[in-house]
Design an enzyme around this catalytic site. Structure first.
Site, PDB file in Angstrom:
ATOM      1  N   ARG A  93       0.822  -1.213   0.000  1.00  0.00           N
ATOM      2  CA  ARG A  93       0.000   0.000   0.000  1.00  0.00           C
ATOM      3  C   ARG A  93       0.854   1.260   0.000  1.00  0.00           C
ATOM      4  O   ARG A  93       0.479   2.274  -0.595  1.00  0.00           O
ATOM      5  CB  ARG A  93      -0.957  -0.001   1.189  1.00  0.00           C
ATOM      6  CG  ARG A  93      -2.169  -0.937   0.928  1.00  0.00           C
ATOM      7  CD  ARG A  93      -2.439  -1.812   2.058  1.00  0.00           C
ATOM      8  NE  ARG A  93      -3.642  -2.612   1.957  1.00  0.00           N
ATOM      9  CZ  ARG A  93      -3.625  -3.954   1.845  1.00  0.00           C
ATOM     10  NH1 ARG A  93      -2.491  -4.615   1.769  1.00  0.00           N
ATOM     11  NH2 ARG A  93      -4.765  -4.627   1.790  1.00  0.00           N
ATOM     12  N   ARG A 115      -5.884 -18.691  -8.908  1.00  0.00           N
ATOM     13  CA  ARG A 115      -6.682 -18.062  -7.835  1.00  0.00           C
ATOM     14  C   ARG A 115      -7.850 -17.232  -8.402  1.00  0.00           C
ATOM     15  O   ARG A 115      -7.723 -16.606  -9.453  1.00  0.00           O
ATOM     16  CB  ARG A 115      -5.756 -17.203  -6.949  1.00  0.00           C
ATOM     17  CG  ARG A 115      -4.708 -18.091  -6.279  1.00  0.00           C
ATOM     18  CD  ARG A 115      -3.782 -17.334  -5.382  1.00  0.00           C
ATOM     19  NE  ARG A 115      -4.449 -16.818  -4.214  1.00  0.00           N
ATOM     20  CZ  ARG A 115      -3.867 -16.017  -3.328  1.00  0.00           C
ATOM     21  NH1 ARG A 115      -2.604 -15.641  -3.511  1.00  0.00           N
ATOM     22  NH2 ARG A 115      -4.534 -15.594  -2.273  1.00  0.00           N
ATOM     23  N   GLN A 169      -8.198  -7.836   0.720  1.00  0.00           N
ATOM     24  CA  GLN A 169      -7.763  -7.539  -0.657  1.00  0.00           C
ATOM     25  C   GLN A 169      -8.925  -7.001  -1.481  1.00  0.00           C
ATOM     26  O   GLN A 169      -8.767  -6.040  -2.242  1.00  0.00           O
ATOM     27  CB  GLN A 169      -7.185  -8.794  -1.300  1.00  0.00           C
ATOM     28  CG  GLN A 169      -5.875  -9.224  -0.648  1.00  0.00           C
ATOM     29  CD  GLN A 169      -5.318 -10.500  -1.245  1.00  0.00           C
ATOM     30  OE1 GLN A 169      -5.961 -11.165  -2.056  1.00  0.00           O
ATOM     31  NE2 GLN A 169      -4.120 -10.853  -0.835  1.00  0.00           N
ATOM     32  N   ASP A 197      -4.120 -16.227   7.471  1.00  0.00           N
ATOM     33  CA  ASP A 197      -2.703 -16.409   7.108  1.00  0.00           C
ATOM     34  C   ASP A 197      -1.931 -17.241   8.130  1.00  0.00           C
ATOM     35  O   ASP A 197      -0.938 -17.877   7.795  1.00  0.00           O
ATOM     36  CB  ASP A 197      -2.008 -15.043   6.984  1.00  0.00           C
ATOM     37  CG  ASP A 197      -2.403 -14.307   5.713  1.00  0.00           C
ATOM     38  OD1 ASP A 197      -2.982 -14.946   4.818  1.00  0.00           O
ATOM     39  OD2 ASP A 197      -2.127 -13.103   5.632  1.00  0.00           O
ATOM     40  N   LYS A 255      -5.667 -19.804  -1.198  1.00  0.00           N
ATOM     41  CA  LYS A 255      -4.456 -18.990  -0.978  1.00  0.00           C
ATOM     42  C   LYS A 255      -3.372 -19.415  -1.975  1.00  0.00           C
ATOM     43  O   LYS A 255      -3.664 -20.038  -2.977  1.00  0.00           O
ATOM     44  CB  LYS A 255      -4.006 -19.144   0.470  1.00  0.00           C
ATOM     45  CG  LYS A 255      -5.041 -18.634   1.473  1.00  0.00           C
ATOM     46  CD  LYS A 255      -5.148 -17.117   1.448  1.00  0.00           C
ATOM     47  CE  LYS A 255      -6.173 -16.613   2.451  1.00  0.00           C
ATOM     48  NZ  LYS A 255      -6.274 -15.156   2.455  1.00  0.00           N
TER      49      LYS A 255
HETATM   50  C1  S3P Z   1      -3.802  -9.371   2.439  1.00  0.00           C
HETATM   51  C2  S3P Z   1      -5.030  -9.901   2.679  1.00  0.00           C
HETATM   52  C3  S3P Z   1      -5.268 -11.317   2.935  1.00  0.00           C
HETATM   53  C4  S3P Z   1      -3.979 -12.081   3.215  1.00  0.00           C
HETATM   54  C5  S3P Z   1      -2.843 -11.676   2.352  1.00  0.00           C
HETATM   55  C6  S3P Z   1      -2.590 -10.184   2.438  1.00  0.00           C
HETATM   56  C7  S3P Z   1      -3.711  -7.917   2.183  1.00  0.00           C
HETATM   57  O1  S3P Z   1      -5.939 -11.930   1.865  1.00  0.00           O
HETATM   58  O2  S3P Z   1      -4.204 -13.473   3.085  1.00  0.00           O
HETATM   59  O3  S3P Z   1      -1.678 -12.374   2.759  1.00  0.00           O
HETATM   60  O4  S3P Z   1      -2.594  -7.364   2.194  1.00  0.00           O
HETATM   61  O5  S3P Z   1      -4.762  -7.292   1.958  1.00  0.00           O
HETATM   62  P1  S3P Z   1      -7.548 -11.881   1.746  1.00  0.00           P
HETATM   63  O6  S3P Z   1      -7.912 -10.466   1.775  1.00  0.00           O
HETATM   64  O7  S3P Z   1      -7.881 -12.485   0.425  1.00  0.00           O
HETATM   65  O8  S3P Z   1      -8.083 -12.681   2.876  1.00  0.00           O
END
Ligand code: S3P
Length: 425
Positions: A26, A120, A168, A311, A338
């Site tokens: 970010r 994915r 995400q 995670d 994942k």
């Molecule tokens: C992340 C969100 C998570 C996580 C990933 C990093 C992020 O995924 O598993 O390692 O930085 O927004 P999800 O939002 O799909 O759960």
């Protein structure tokens, strides 16, 4: 790459894990979106974040290193489409968040990933971004990569309920919302990590969050982020590996320094304490120091909502394997989506250690061996999944060693993992 991990008689000392992957992605993105110069300290050294950096450069941001800091200059007239494909590598965060950004940039964008990322699902971002006015095309109903996105500078704000809690997806929508004609709202049923909202706010964007039960509603008013001096905190998800190692090793005493203390990221600490883990937190300059000492662990029941984004489940399943009794992991369907199928991967690892393991729908169960001393020596193929590599290594060090095929995948998030592990021996 095949790597042998030897057990050791005692493990101890302190370790500082690298910069948080989420905040690093970010920081690069918000710096590239801003007009002018931002700086970033403590950026994650992994390939995932490097992929985001490359993509921001392809879209027109300039970067250079100044000592330990990365300087990013966002173009005054905004980012522009790249004629070359945007390579996201192994990184789902890169692909999903960049999808949000390029949705607001005129032109056609192609996003590609490695074999793991290409399996994915991207429908979870394609649907809301489509509602906002972008056109996201991938393969089949799950919209798997490569993606072709037609962006538009005239996106519409939406009011969207994210069907499966995901930081995400929330972030992709909020980033696209920066380019929209009016406010965008996202509702999540489980509060996921807040890096995007927190950092957008820090960059001067009006983002409001209201908690609703166990969920949250986030509303963003479109505005260009301002340049900032970013300091990336350390990555709690990486700290989890060393916490579990300190607890399950029969002679363990590990302190993980400066762990970011945020409720959406440190659910694993609550779980490990509930299991009887001697995990002691003291305030540090930028978070907490977590000291993990050898403990007799007991089984527990873990619900996915306790550790949003799940995670830390692979490493918690190693803790469950060293505990006394049957641990239940509930509602873990997201684990299948994942970097690898971590639902099967977490069970397979515990089975290799010698545990009885079974599943029922989206729940799985591990009957622990009461001590890591009872772990079997094992060999595992970690696929393209860094967290399976690190979980296996922890089990090998605390137990009776292991051989890990695919160990170099740690480069995606924590290239120095095996060096840090060696220093604690
Ligand atoms: C992340 C969100 C998570 C996580 C990933 C990093 C992020 O995924 O598993 O390692 O930085 O927004 P999800 O939002 O799909 O759960």
């Amino acid at each position: 790459m095949m790597r042998r991990v030897e057990p050791c008689r005692a493990i101890g000392g302190s370790v500082r894990v690298p910069g948080d992957k989420s905040a690093s992605h970010r920081a690069l993105m918000l710096s590239a979106l801003a007009a002018g110069e931002s700086t970033i300290e403590g950026l994650s050294p992994g390939l995932d974040v490097a992929a985001t950096g490359e993509i921001m450069a392809q879209l027109g941001a300039r970067r250079h290193l100044e000592g330990d800091r990365v300087v990013v200059e966002g173009p005054v007239d905004g980012l522009r489409a790249s004629p070359q494909p945007l390579q996201c590598g192994n990184s789902g965060t890169t692909m999903r968040l960049v999808s949000g950004i390029v949705s607001g940039i005129d032109g056609t964008h192609r996003l590609e990933g490695d074999a793991s990322l290409s399996r994915r699902p991207m429908d979870r971002v394609a649907v809301p971004l489509g509602l906002m006015g972008a056109h996201v095309v991938g393969d089949g109903p799950k919209v798997t990569p490569p993606l072709t996105i037609t962006g538009s500078t005239r996106l519409h704000g939406i009011d969207y309920h994210v069907p499966t809690a995901s930081a995400q997806v929330k972030s992709a929508i909020l980033l696209a919302g920066l380019f929209a004609d009016c406010a965008t709202s996202v509702h999540e049923d489980v509060r996921t990590r807040t890096s995007t909202e927190d950092m957008l706010r820090h960059a001067g964007v009006d983002v409001r969050s209201v908690d609703a039960g166990v969920g949250r509603r986030v509303t963003l008013i479109p505005r260009r982020p301002a340049p900032r001096a970013w300091r990336v905190p350390t990555d709690p998800s990486q700290a989890a590996f060393f916490c579990v190692l300190g607890l399950i090793h029969s002679r363990g005493d590990i302190t993980v320094l400066d762990v970011e203390d945020s409720p959406e990221r440190t659910g694993f600490v609550t779980v490990l304490r509930r299991m009887g883990g001697d995990l002691f937190a003291t305030a540090s300059p930028s978070g907490v120091n977590l000291r993990a000492r050898s403990s007799t662990l007991c089984a527990t029941e873990i619900h996915a909502a306790e550790i949003p984004s799940v995670d830390e489940v692979p490493i918690l399943s190693v803790a469950a394997a060293a505990a006394r009794g049957v641990s239940a992991f509930r509602d873990m369907g997201e684990l299948r989506l994942k970097e690898s199928d971590r639902f099967e991967g977490s069970m397979a690892l515990a089975r290799l250690l010698g545990c009885r393991v079974w599943s029922e729908g989206d729940d799985f169960f591990i009957e622990g061996l009461a001590s890591a001393d009872a772990f079997a020596s094992f060999a595992i193929n970690a696929g393209l999944d860094h967290r399976i590599v690190m979980s296996s290594a922890v089990a090998g060090v605390a137990g009776h060693g292991c051989d890990i095929d695919g160990s170099d995948t740690v480069r995606s998030s924590y290239p120095g993992f095996f060096d840090d592990l060696a220093r604690l021996r």
